[in-house]
Scaffold this active site. Sequence first.
Site, short mmCIF file in Angstrom:
data_model
loop_
_atom_site.label_atom_id
_atom_site.label_comp_id
_atom_site.label_asym_id
_atom_site.label_seq_id
_atom_site.Cartn_x
_atom_site.Cartn_y
_atom_site.Cartn_z
N ILE A 29 -0.93 4.11 10.35
CA ILE A 29 -0.89 4.68 9.30
C ILE A 29 -0.49 5.92 8.82
O ILE A 29 -1.60 6.29 8.54
CB ILE A 29 -2.00 3.80 8.03
N SER A 30 0.31 5.83 8.93
CA SER A 30 1.10 7.39 8.14
C SER A 30 1.17 8.08 7.10
O SER A 30 1.57 7.18 6.50
CB SER A 30 1.64 7.84 9.45
N HIS A 31 0.66 9.41 6.71
CA HIS A 31 0.74 9.55 5.47
C HIS A 31 1.46 10.78 4.80
O HIS A 31 0.39 11.35 5.87
CB HIS A 31 -0.37 8.66 4.38
N GLY A 32 1.54 11.12 3.77
CA GLY A 32 2.20 12.60 3.38
C GLY A 32 1.61 11.92 1.97
O GLY A 32 2.71 11.09 1.21
N TYR B 31 -2.99 6.42 -3.75
CA TYR B 31 -3.13 6.23 -2.07
C TYR B 31 -4.40 5.04 -1.50
O TYR B 31 -4.17 4.20 -0.60
CB TYR B 31 -3.58 7.73 -1.87
#
Length: 184
Positions: free
Chosen positions: A83-86, A131
């Site tokens: 679960i990559s996030h920015g 988020y």
Amino acid sequence: MTPFGTSGIYTMGMNSVEGSSFFAPGSVIWDLQSTNNLDAIRETIQRTTVFHAIQGLNVDAFAETVVRRELEQSTGFGHGIAISHGRTDQVPTSEIALGVSRHGIEFHAFDGRPVHLLFVVASHPDRQIDYLRILSSLATMARNELFRRELLSCLCQEEAQQKVFTAFSGVLQRNVAVQSYRAS
């Protein structure tokens, strides 16, 4: 119906977010070709239409934001999921994409297994509650072995997109309901 229920309208923060805003057509990439984590993140972001549809989003800059976050610590969750996030102020609301790899991606995951399901989340820095709810909902889905198997057994991108939409919507609804109950 999946083990996660059905979709609807959910309250996130101060805004109502329609379940269909997540995993809309073009948000799932069925056949990732990249074999390492950083290239897979970039490929997912570049190939999904969900990020390109955000007016004012510099997609290349966002991809590098997610890559920088990944370099700090692997987002390989385990069980074949990352679960990559920015966060960027160029997105008014959170967006999610999914890249599916049949061969697996070296992600330096906690369990050492390759990643087959790569979720990428874009969110605004001021939308902390949204988020956290999204990350929590994706983590809940990731822990469900039946969901993972069903998603990987889909025969086409559209089937995978519908399955992930339905599952995410149900988990998000339950997470919001639990948080509302605890707050009362």
